[in-house]
Design a protein around this motif. Structure first.
Motif, PDB file in Angstrom:
ATOM      1  N   LYS A  87       0.816  -1.224   0.000  1.00  0.00           N
ATOM      2  CA  LYS A  87       0.000   0.000   0.000  1.00  0.00           C
ATOM      3  C   LYS A  87       0.848   1.272   0.000  1.00  0.00           C
ATOM      4  O   LYS A  87       0.416   2.314  -0.440  1.00  0.00           O
ATOM      5  N   MET A  88       2.042   1.188   0.553  1.00  0.00           N
ATOM      6  CA  MET A  88       2.839   2.416   0.695  1.00  0.00           C
ATOM      7  C   MET A  88       4.259   2.193   0.163  1.00  0.00           C
ATOM      8  O   MET A  88       4.890   1.193   0.492  1.00  0.00           O
ATOM      9  N   PHE A  89       4.712   3.129  -0.667  1.00  0.00           N
ATOM     10  CA  PHE A  89       6.078   3.060  -1.211  1.00  0.00           C
ATOM     11  C   PHE A  89       6.881   4.246  -0.665  1.00  0.00           C
ATOM     12  O   PHE A  89       6.346   5.350  -0.525  1.00  0.00           O
ATOM     13  N   GLY A  90       8.138   4.006  -0.406  1.00  0.00           N
ATOM     14  CA  GLY A  90       8.981   5.038   0.187  1.00  0.00           C
ATOM     15  C   GLY A  90       9.319   6.147  -0.792  1.00  0.00           C
ATOM     16  O   GLY A  90       9.665   5.892  -1.941  1.00  0.00           O
ATOM     17  N   ASP A  91       9.187   7.384  -0.346  1.00  0.00           N
ATOM     18  CA  ASP A  91       9.674   8.556  -1.083  1.00  0.00           C
ATOM     19  C   ASP A  91       9.902   9.662  -0.060  1.00  0.00           C
ATOM     20  O   ASP A  91      10.000   9.383   1.138  1.00  0.00           O
ATOM     21  N   TYR A  92       9.978  10.921  -0.515  1.00  0.00           N
ATOM     22  CA  TYR A  92      10.286  12.014   0.404  1.00  0.00           C
ATOM     23  C   TYR A  92       9.267  12.123   1.534  1.00  0.00           C
ATOM     24  O   TYR A  92       9.623  12.417   2.678  1.00  0.00           O
ATOM     25  N   LYS A  93       8.005  11.857   1.212  1.00  0.00           N
ATOM     26  CA  LYS A  93       6.954  12.062   2.210  1.00  0.00           C
ATOM     27  C   LYS A  93       6.456  10.769   2.839  1.00  0.00           C
ATOM     28  O   LYS A  93       5.528  10.801   3.646  1.00  0.00           O
ATOM     29  N   HIS A  94       7.025   9.649   2.432  1.00  0.00           N
ATOM     30  CA  HIS A  94       6.524   8.375   2.954  1.00  0.00           C
ATOM     31  C   HIS A  94       7.646   7.409   3.289  1.00  0.00           C
ATOM     32  O   HIS A  94       8.681   7.412   2.627  1.00  0.00           O
ATOM     33  N   ILE A  95       7.379   6.590   4.312  1.00  0.00           N
ATOM     34  CA  ILE A  95       8.213   5.414   4.559  1.00  0.00           C
ATOM     35  C   ILE A  95       7.401   4.245   4.000  1.00  0.00           C
ATOM     36  O   ILE A  95       6.229   4.068   4.355  1.00  0.00           O
ATOM     37  N   GLY A  96       8.022   3.487   3.120  1.00  0.00           N
ATOM     38  CA  GLY A  96       7.280   2.421   2.443  1.00  0.00           C
ATOM     39  C   GLY A  96       7.060   1.203   3.327  1.00  0.00           C
ATOM     40  O   GLY A  96       7.678   1.065   4.395  1.00  0.00           O
ATOM     41  N   ASP A  97       6.160   0.319   2.855  1.00  0.00           N
ATOM     42  CA  ASP A  97       5.927  -0.944   3.562  1.00  0.00           C
ATOM     43  C   ASP A  97       7.232  -1.730   3.665  1.00  0.00           C
ATOM     44  O   ASP A  97       8.027  -1.758   2.718  1.00  0.00           O
ATOM     45  N   GLN A  98       7.414  -2.374   4.817  1.00  0.00           N
ATOM     46  CA  GLN A  98       8.604  -3.210   5.026  1.00  0.00           C
ATOM     47  C   GLN A  98       8.261  -4.627   4.568  1.00  0.00           C
ATOM     48  O   GLN A  98       7.350  -5.253   5.116  1.00  0.00           O
ATOM     49  N   LEU A  99       8.970  -5.098   3.552  1.00  0.00           N
ATOM     50  CA  LEU A  99       8.641  -6.413   2.983  1.00  0.00           C
ATOM     51  C   LEU A  99       9.656  -7.470   3.382  1.00  0.00           C
ATOM     52  O   LEU A  99      10.834  -7.170   3.563  1.00  0.00           O
ATOM     53  N   GLN A 100       9.171  -8.693   3.515  1.00  0.00           N
ATOM     54  CA  GLN A 100      10.085  -9.833   3.583  1.00  0.00           C
ATOM     55  C   GLN A 100       9.803 -10.669   2.341  1.00  0.00           C
ATOM     56  O   GLN A 100       8.668 -11.084   2.104  1.00  0.00           O
ATOM     57  N   VAL A 101      10.835 -10.850   1.552  1.00  0.00           N
ATOM     58  CA  VAL A 101      10.668 -11.535   0.269  1.00  0.00           C
ATOM     59  C   VAL A 101      11.491 -12.810   0.261  1.00  0.00           C
ATOM     60  O   VAL A 101      12.679 -12.794   0.611  1.00  0.00           O
ATOM     61  N   THR A 102      10.868 -13.909  -0.120  1.00  0.00           N
ATOM     62  CA  THR A 102      11.614 -15.147  -0.338  1.00  0.00           C
ATOM     63  C   THR A 102      11.513 -15.455  -1.827  1.00  0.00           C
ATOM     64  O   THR A 102      10.416 -15.409  -2.406  1.00  0.00           O
ATOM     65  N   GLY A 103      12.650 -15.714  -2.429  1.00  0.00           N
ATOM     66  CA  GLY A 103      12.623 -15.968  -3.866  1.00  0.00           C
ATOM     67  C   GLY A 103      13.976 -16.391  -4.387  1.00  0.00           C
ATOM     68  O   GLY A 103      14.940 -16.546  -3.633  1.00  0.00           O
ATOM     69  N   VAL A 104      14.051 -16.548  -5.709  1.00  0.00           N
ATOM     70  CA  VAL A 104      15.286 -17.024  -6.345  1.00  0.00           C
ATOM     71  C   VAL A 104      16.127 -15.813  -6.755  1.00  0.00           C
ATOM     72  O   VAL A 104      15.649 -14.923  -7.468  1.00  0.00           O
ATOM     73  N   PHE A 105      17.373 -15.812  -6.284  1.00  0.00           N
ATOM     74  CA  PHE A 105      18.287 -14.715  -6.627  1.00  0.00           C
ATOM     75  C   PHE A 105      18.973 -15.022  -7.961  1.00  0.00           C
ATOM     76  O   PHE A 105      19.451 -16.135  -8.182  1.00  0.00           O
TER      77      PHE A 105
END
Lengths: 167, 508
Positions: A87-105
């Motif tokens: 719902k929220m992405f980080g920019d000057y006026k926002h701190i974005g959602d903190q995600l934990q991602v599991t996937g193939v690097f």
């Protein structure tokens, strides 16, 4: 004696359990570690955390979401449904959602023109992002106003001096 | 009428013109101020108001001090042009660093000055932290600095602020833009800015549309398009996000930047000739020939080398991760489509050496690019060929050799000597940078890569340029970027002027 052995066993098993939990936590990899050890980590399933930044870029039924964990930033290729949960992405006026991602690097993703990326298997939103409040310190405003007044006065002097020197 | 009194009249001339340059750049701060108002970014708004007010005050004071110059413009000499150019750059570096410092995104004034000089010189190295959270108005400022720096800010300020610019060619050359497209400098400067503004419109629109196609929202696509165009055209290399070009994950977006940074690295004279209908100039010009030969050779060698390492397995990956970076380095842009550390970990010594060479060669003279320029490489190469031909020819046979750059020119000793001198200056600056890097414990290849990138005003990093690097290296890198961009002469003139002034005071 038997009592002591049982107690020791309980403590040992508990410790083992705790340590096992610790190992799971240690599976979290920093993004910069992935860049530094790209050859060794290539093709492996990794778990990373980071703040969603900028915006999701939709590409068909998938989307790119870039995350930043403070050590580096990296693109996550994820199903569109997952991206829409953010719902929220980080920019000057926002701190974005903190995600934990599991996937193939992927050190040089074949699907994405050699990109260094992670193809996600699962996404968890660890903490919701929020809007930051911006307050301007009073001294900054006062200094600004004083300097603007000074510039204005000097502008008037300049016009007078230049007029005089030309005349 | 001579109203100058005393031996120090030069100070008044320099003060007067430097004041106008500062005033000109101060007025440009209106743009980030308007951006801040539009987006309601109030902290950056006040940061820019404070900076603009300080700059206006300083600019006006300098003009008032040098007001006698208005009646004595015929006294302006070459040395004044060089000193105004080099001095203005130093003063503006400090002034333009104020918004960075007030934003809290830099560790120190040194880091802020580093980023400003990196912008002015179209280098593109970054010490600003947490780029993903900086305001759009500060991003606007960062990209404006690199755009203005690329076209020539001294000329911009003086051409548009002063009514009479009869002697402005002096300032033009001082900023390493010695070209005369039309007989008067005002006309030439206007043509340069007209060409740039037309491309700005086309480039921003193209990147805006493509940005929306790759999934950016319309407003964000517009700002990203504007910023990335400004960086591409000025061969700057700044980008609004930490990941630089990797943020977009888009082949089409990368291809558009390639078009614009190659166009930006070409001589303004060439643009003008082609726009005036002389399309053959593109093929005949010594600089385009030099650029296409060296960029083709470097790309082929880098692809062959990296194919051996097996990192990239298909042609598209090779193009996007290898050729893109070679072209970005050669045009001195500095956009990166891989992480900085990947150069050190995956490219190997040969790959790094290829990039070092193309970064030092750079783009065209009188373009937005850095490096010692294709024109000089072409002149030196042709002069070697000419010498060999002379050796082999009969002694009775006196042959005049020529090269083609906008018009046919005789390959005389003067341009060959001047080209060789500038190249030697670049190589010395590069060598000192490498030496300092190795002194602080960085591997030779990495130190050479970073030094070449700084000296050639490129901006690609191998991972050395970070806020934690030694302060002495930051200071040297600032000096090297400055020397490289102004092509040494203006800075030498400033040093000579200061020493001469001290001597005058001493002998009085």
């Amino acid at each position: 004696m038997l009592d002591k052995i049982i107690k020791t066993l309980i403590v040992t098993v508990s410790l083992l359990f705790c340590l096992n939990g610790g190992v799971l936590a240690a599976d979290l990899v920093e993004l910069n570690q992935l860049v530094e050890n790209a050859e060794a980590m290539d093709g492996q399933i990794v778990t990373v955390t980071g703040e969603a930044i900028g915006e999701a870029m939709e590409r068909g039924d998938h989307a790119w979401v870039n995350i930043n964990d403070g050590t580096n930033a990296m693109g996550i290729w994820m199903p569109l449904d997952d991206a829409q949960r953010i719902k929220m992405f980080g920019d000057y006026k926002h701190i974005g959602d903190q995600l934990q991602v599991t996937g193939v690097f992927n050190r040089a993703c074949v699907e994405h023109g050699g990109d260094v990326d992670i193809h996600s298997n699962s996404i968890t939103i660890m903490a919701a992002g929020y809007a930051t409040t911006e307050s301007v310190p009073a001294p900054k405003i006062i200094i600004g106003l004083v300097l603007v007044c000074l510039a204005f006065v000097l502008g008037l002097i300049y016009l007078k001096v230049i007029k005089k020197s030309d005349g | 009428m001579n109203t100058f009194k005393g031996r120090f009249y030069s100070i008044f001339i320099i003060s007067y013109y430097t004041g106008y340059v500062i005033l000109g750049i101060a007025l440009l701060m209106v743009l980030p101020i308007l951006t801040a108002v539009g987006l309601q970014e109030w902290n950056p708004f006040w940061d820019f108001v404070i900076t603009m007010a300080i700059s206006v005050i300083l600019g006006l004071l300098l003009i008032i001090i040098g007001k006698q110059t208005r009646l004595n413009k015929s006294f302006v000499q070459w040395k004044h042009g060089f000193v105004v150019a080099s001095l203005s750059w130093i003063i503006l570096m400090f002034l333009c660093a104020v918004p960075y410092l007030l934003s809290g995104h830099v560790n120190s004034i040194l880091d802020a000055c580093f980023d400003v000089m990196s912008g002015f010189t179209t280098t593109g190295m970054v010490l600003t932290q947490d780029l993903d959270h900086i305001s759009l108005s500060l991003n606007m400022w960062r990209h404006m600095l690199t755009f203005i720096g690329g076209q020539g800010m001294i000329v911009l300020a003086l051409t548009f602020l002063l009514k009479e610019t009869g002697g402005a060619y002096i300032f033009y050359v001082g900023e390493a833009k010695d070209i005369d497209l039309v007989p008067n400098v005002k006309g030439t400067a206007r043509i340069i800015w007209k060409i740039s503004m037309v491309y700005l419109l086309i480039g921003t629109t193209a990147l805006w549309l493509d940005g929306m196609a790759i999934g950016l929202n319309p407003l964000s696509a517009f700002f990203n398009g504007l910023f990335i165009f400004a960086s591409s055209w000025s061969t700057g290399g700044f980008a609004p996000y930490t990941q630089n070009m990797m943020y977009y994950h888009s082949f089409s977006y990368e291809n558009l930047t390639i078009i614009f940074f190659i166009l930006g690295s070409l001589n303004f004279g060439l643009h003008y000739a082609i726009l005036s209908g002389n399309k053959k100039e593109l093929l005949k010009n010594i600089e385009t020939q030099s650029f296409f030969i060296t960029s083709f050779l470097a790309s082929v060698l880098a692809v062959m080398w990296l194919a051996r390492t097996g990192v990239y397995n298909d042609a598209i990956a090779m193009f996007r991760r290898v050729v893109y970076n070679v072209l970005s380095a050669h045009t001195t842009t500095g956009f990166g489509s891989i992480y900085a550390r990947q150069f050190a970990l995956e490219w190997g010594d040969f790959g790094i050496l290829i990039l070092v060479i193309v970064m030092l060669i750079g783009g065209s003279a009188c373009s937005t690019a850095g490096g010692f320029k294709g024109l000089r490489i072409g002149i030196i190469f042709n002069s070697i060929l000419a010498d060999v031909k002379r050796l082999l020819a009969s002694e009775r046979n006196v042959k005049v050799f020529r090269f083609h750059h906008i018009k046919d020119q005789i390959l005389a000793d003067g341009p060959v000597k001047a080209s060789a001198l500038i190249i030697i200056c670049y190589l010395i600056t590069f060598a000192i940078g490498t030496l300092i890097g190795t002194f602080y414990g960085y591997p030779l290849a990495s130190a050479a890569f970073e030094s070449a990138s700084i000296t050639g005003n490129v901006g690609l990093s191998i991972g050395i340029t970070t806020p934690g690097m030694p302060a002495a290296m930051k200071v040297y890198y600032i000096i090297a970027m400055y020397l490289g961009r102004l092509e040494f002469l203006s800075v030498f003139a400033l040093i000579g002027f200061i020493i001469g002034g001290i001597k005058k005071c001493w002998t009085k």
